[in-house]
Design a protein around this motif. Structure first.
Motif, PDB file in Angstrom:
ATOM      1  N   UNK A  27       0.821  -1.207   0.000  1.00 30.78           N
ATOM      2  CA  UNK A  27       0.000   0.000   0.000  1.00 30.78           C
ATOM      3  C   UNK A  27       0.851   1.251   0.000  1.00 30.78           C
ATOM      4  N   UNK A  28       1.928   1.264   0.787  1.00 32.00           N
ATOM      5  CA  UNK A  28       2.774   2.451   0.820  1.00 32.00           C
ATOM      6  C   UNK A  28       3.586   2.567  -0.469  1.00 32.00           C
ATOM      7  N   UNK A  29       3.984   1.427  -1.061  1.00 25.31           N
ATOM      8  CA  UNK A  29       4.668   1.471  -2.353  1.00 25.31           C
ATOM      9  C   UNK A  29       3.727   2.025  -3.427  1.00 25.31           C
ATOM     10  N   UNK A  30       2.475   1.565  -3.382  1.00 25.30           N
ATOM     11  CA  UNK A  30       1.481   2.059  -4.326  1.00 25.30           C
ATOM     12  C   UNK A  30       1.279   3.563  -4.158  1.00 25.30           C
ATOM     13  N   UNK A  31       1.221   3.999  -2.903  1.00 30.64           N
ATOM     14  CA  UNK A  31       1.054   5.428  -2.612  1.00 30.64           C
ATOM     15  C   UNK A  31       2.225   6.236  -3.155  1.00 30.64           C
ATOM     16  N   UNK A  32       3.444   5.740  -2.966  1.00 36.33           N
ATOM     17  CA  UNK A  32       4.630   6.431  -3.486  1.00 36.33           C
ATOM     18  C   UNK A  32       4.624   6.484  -5.012  1.00 36.33           C
ATOM     19  N   UNK A  33       4.233   5.377  -5.636  1.00 35.70           N
ATOM     20  CA  UNK A  33       4.164   5.340  -7.092  1.00 35.70           C
ATOM     21  C   UNK A  33       3.112   6.333  -7.601  1.00 35.70           C
ATOM     22  N   UNK A  34       1.962   6.358  -6.940  1.00 35.33           N
ATOM     23  CA  UNK A  34       0.900   7.278  -7.329  1.00 35.33           C
ATOM     24  C   UNK A  34       1.359   8.727  -7.152  1.00 35.33           C
ATOM     25  N   UNK A  35       2.058   8.986  -6.040  1.00 31.51           N
ATOM     26  CA  UNK A  35       2.565  10.344  -5.775  1.00 31.51           C
ATOM     27  C   UNK A  35       3.583  10.772  -6.836  1.00 31.51           C
ATOM     28  N   UNK A  36       4.443   9.855  -7.254  1.00 32.29           N
ATOM     29  CA  UNK A  36       5.426  10.170  -8.300  1.00 32.29           C
ATOM     30  C   UNK A  36       4.750  10.480  -9.631  1.00 32.29           C
ATOM     31  N   UNK A  37       3.731   9.725  -9.947  1.00 33.33           N
ATOM     32  CA  UNK A  37       2.983   9.984 -11.186  1.00 33.33           C
ATOM     33  C   UNK A  37       2.291  11.340 -11.103  1.00 33.33           C
ATOM     34  N   UNK A  38       1.691  11.630  -9.950  1.00 33.66           N
ATOM     35  CA  UNK A  38       1.039  12.925  -9.777  1.00 33.66           C
ATOM     36  C   UNK A  38       2.053  14.056  -9.966  1.00 33.66           C
ATOM     37  N   UNK A  39       3.247  13.875  -9.419  1.00 29.80           N
ATOM     38  CA  UNK A  39       4.301  14.890  -9.536  1.00 29.80           C
ATOM     39  C   UNK A  39       4.644  15.136 -11.015  1.00 29.80           C
ATOM     40  N   UNK A  40       4.674  14.068 -11.831  1.00 28.09           N
ATOM     41  CA  UNK A  40       4.955  14.210 -13.266  1.00 28.09           C
ATOM     42  C   UNK A  40       3.851  15.020 -13.957  1.00 28.09           C
ATOM     43  N   UNK A  41       2.615  14.782 -13.569  1.00 28.74           N
ATOM     44  CA  UNK A  41       1.488  15.492 -14.172  1.00 28.74           C
ATOM     45  C   UNK A  41       1.462  16.947 -13.710  1.00 28.74           C
ATOM     46  N   UNK A  42       1.632  17.136 -12.403  1.00 32.57           N
ATOM     47  CA  UNK A  42       1.440  18.450 -11.799  1.00 32.57           C
ATOM     48  C   UNK A  42       2.621  19.385 -11.966  1.00 32.57           C
ATOM     49  N   UNK A  69      -7.194  24.956  -8.471  1.00 32.70           N
ATOM     50  CA  UNK A  69      -6.401  23.779  -8.819  1.00 32.70           C
ATOM     51  C   UNK A  69      -6.603  22.758  -7.704  1.00 32.70           C
ATOM     52  N   UNK A  70      -6.235  21.513  -7.969  1.00 37.51           N
ATOM     53  CA  UNK A  70      -6.336  20.515  -6.903  1.00 37.51           C
ATOM     54  C   UNK A  70      -4.958  19.949  -6.580  1.00 37.51           C
ATOM     55  N   UNK A  71      -4.759  19.670  -5.300  1.00 41.23           N
ATOM     56  CA  UNK A  71      -3.492  19.120  -4.834  1.00 41.23           C
ATOM     57  C   UNK A  71      -3.545  17.590  -4.863  1.00 41.23           C
ATOM     58  N   UNK A  72      -2.494  16.966  -4.367  1.00 35.06           N
ATOM     59  CA  UNK A  72      -2.401  15.513  -4.426  1.00 35.06           C
ATOM     60  C   UNK A  72      -3.559  14.825  -3.705  1.00 35.06           C
ATOM     61  N   UNK A  73      -3.857  15.254  -2.489  1.00 35.63           N
ATOM     62  CA  UNK A  73      -4.916  14.603  -1.712  1.00 35.63           C
ATOM     63  C   UNK A  73      -6.280  14.764  -2.386  1.00 35.63           C
ATOM     64  N   UNK A  74      -6.541  15.950  -2.911  1.00 38.74           N
ATOM     65  CA  UNK A  74      -7.812  16.186  -3.607  1.00 38.74           C
ATOM     66  C   UNK A  74      -7.900  15.335  -4.876  1.00 38.74           C
TER      67      UNK A  74
END
Length: 198
Positions: free
Chosen positions: A24-39, A88-93
């Motif tokens: 779950x935490x690996x998935x969260x980190x992967x999702x956060x990295x993808x969000x960073x690429x988009x944002x 705009x929306x942040x990561x949590x949103x």
């Protein structure tokens, strides 16, 4: 600078429920990295970026017949999810919105049995109930008037916009309902702030 769309998001590799906490935490980190690429550096996305992400994802779902999301729909989603009023929306949103859209997409597919890309107003009532929203007949009629086409059908874009609005309005109500009695009191400025941007 043009932002790249991460392939993991398009392929649906992100956001699958995991069975282990470590995963779950690996998935969260992967999702956060993808969000960073988009944002990008500001770690927030606007309506156009949201539209690009969502449309790239729905294109990959061959069993979902849709033209994708209109920019106006994404503006609406941003407005309804934007808790700090930044436009705009942040990561949590974004994560909250992403998780909701995934679950609502499953509901839409369940009712779009003919794969036409639409559901009728009767199916919409059942879909709303399946999503956990309890409404009266007058509100179901309002939803139909607002989101259905002239044939009383609701496409995927409108379906998601309706559910995002319902979710946001329920969250806003509960935020104002401090004592939990199901009644809130707003002055005219609070009412305008609550409804104007949404």
């Amino acid at each position: 600078m043009r932002k790249r769309f991460p392939q993991q998001l398009a392929k649906g590799e992100i956001g699958r429920p995991s069975t282990k906490t470590r995963e779950g935490s690996e998935e969260e980190n992967q999702f956060r990295n993808i969000f960073r690429q988009i944002a990008g550096d500001d770690m927030e996305i606007n309506a156009e970026e949201l539209r690009n992400v969502l449309n790239n994802v729905v294109k990959k779902h061959k069993d979902l017949r849709t033209e994708g999301f209109e920019l106006e729909s994404c503006r609406s989603m941003i407005a309804l999810m934007d808790t700090d009023g930044s436009g705009r929306i942040n990561f949590d949103e974004f994560r909250h919105l992403w998780d909701k859209i995934k679950s609502w997409q499953k509901i839409f597919k369940r009712y779009d049995t003919d794969h036409s890309g639409t559901i009728n107003s009767y199916e919409m009532r059942n879909a709303v109930k399946d999503a956990g929203f309890r409404l009266n007949n007058q509100l179901y009629d309002i939803i139909t008037m607002r989101y259905a086409d002239k044939n009383m059908n609701i496409d995927f874009d409108s379906f998601i916009c309706c559910f995002v609005r319902l979710d946001a309005m329920f969250r806003a109500f509960h935020a104002f309902d401090k004592d939990g009695d199901g009644i809130i009191k707003l002055n005219v400025l609070e009412w305008l702030q609550l409804t104007m941007y949404a």
